[in-house]
Design a protein around this motif. Structure first.
Motif, PDB file in Angstrom:
ATOM      1  N   GLN A 112       0.851  -1.187   0.000  1.00 28.62           N
ATOM      2  CA  GLN A 112       0.000   0.000   0.000  1.00 28.62           C
ATOM      3  C   GLN A 112       0.880   1.228   0.000  1.00 28.62           C
ATOM      4  O   GLN A 112       2.000   1.202   0.522  1.00 28.62           O
ATOM      5  N   ASN A 113       0.312   2.294  -0.558  1.00 29.03           N
ATOM      6  CA  ASN A 113       1.019   3.573  -0.653  1.00 29.03           C
ATOM      7  C   ASN A 113       2.284   3.428  -1.500  1.00 29.03           C
ATOM      8  O   ASN A 113       2.302   2.629  -2.417  1.00 29.03           O
ATOM      9  N   GLN A 114       3.321   4.184  -1.190  1.00 28.27           N
ATOM     10  CA  GLN A 114       4.537   4.139  -2.004  1.00 28.27           C
ATOM     11  C   GLN A 114       5.314   2.857  -1.722  1.00 28.27           C
ATOM     12  O   GLN A 114       5.638   2.560  -0.569  1.00 28.27           O
ATOM     13  N   GLY A 167      -2.684   9.473  -4.363  1.00 26.70           N
ATOM     14  CA  GLY A 167      -1.266   9.340  -4.731  1.00 26.70           C
ATOM     15  C   GLY A 167      -0.802  10.457  -5.634  1.00 26.70           C
ATOM     16  O   GLY A 167      -1.552  11.416  -5.919  1.00 26.70           O
ATOM     17  N   ASN A 173      -2.757   1.912  -4.504  1.00 23.31           N
ATOM     18  CA  ASN A 173      -4.021   2.276  -3.845  1.00 23.31           C
ATOM     19  C   ASN A 173      -4.731   1.000  -3.409  1.00 23.31           C
ATOM     20  O   ASN A 173      -4.737   0.014  -4.140  1.00 23.31           O
ATOM     21  N   PHE A 190       2.928   3.572  -6.637  1.00 20.86           N
ATOM     22  CA  PHE A 190       2.051   4.018  -5.566  1.00 20.86           C
ATOM     23  C   PHE A 190       0.841   3.112  -5.640  1.00 20.86           C
ATOM     24  O   PHE A 190       0.089   3.135  -6.619  1.00 20.86           O
TER      25      PHE A 190
END
Length: 156
Positions: A118-120, A153, A145, A143
């Motif tokens: 998740q995320n970066q 993002g 989601n 990135f």
């Protein structure tokens, strides 16, 4: 006692100087030529030159498989042999070429990423080869989601 020391010195002088007269005749010219060829071959080293060392998948949805190819050229003067390619995580699978890459030839290393996290997210791939450094480091990033979430993002 003096006579014994003089006798030992005379014998030593004769023993150590008598061997040097034929030293150059003991050199085998075939061994010298073979050593020169071996030394010249040791100077030949493959060099792995990548078009890019990092790939950004951008913003993706979690669980969406991604893949990219890292293109490279052997800019050295010996065949390039990739012995291993490992990623920093089981979610990333590198697939290097199996055959040696001749000098001047190009190939590619395929990398598959399953879209986890998740995320970066940043993952590294270590390519082990017979280059002077012994290994090369590649990176992928994305990135990620969460599934079903609104797009977030970085904006490209």
């Amino acid at each position: 006692m003096k006579k014994i020391v003089v006798a030992i010195c005379t014998i030593s002088l004769f023993a150590f100087t008598s061997c040097k007269e034929n030293a150059s005749s003991k050199i085998n010219t075939d061994n010298v030529a073979e050593a020169a060829v071996r030394d010249e071959a040791a100077k030949a080293i493959p060099v792995m030159t990548f078009e890019k060392a990092e790939h950004d998948f951008g913003t993706i949805e979690q669980g969406t498989p991604q893949e990219t190819a890292f293109k490279f050229t052997n800019t050295g003067n010996a065949p390039l042999i990739i012995t291993d390619a490992k990623s920093s995580c089981g979610c990333t699978v590198p697939n290097p070429p199996k055959e040696p890459i001749a000098p001047g030839e190009s190939s590619e290393l395929l990398v598959k990423f399953n879209g986890s996290g998740q995320n970066q997210v940043t993952k590294t791939i270590t390519v082990t080869a017979n280059t002077e450094k012994g290994s090369e480091l590649l990176r992928i990033k994305a990135f990620v989601n969460p599934k079903g979430a609104a797009p977030l993002g970085p904006v490209k």
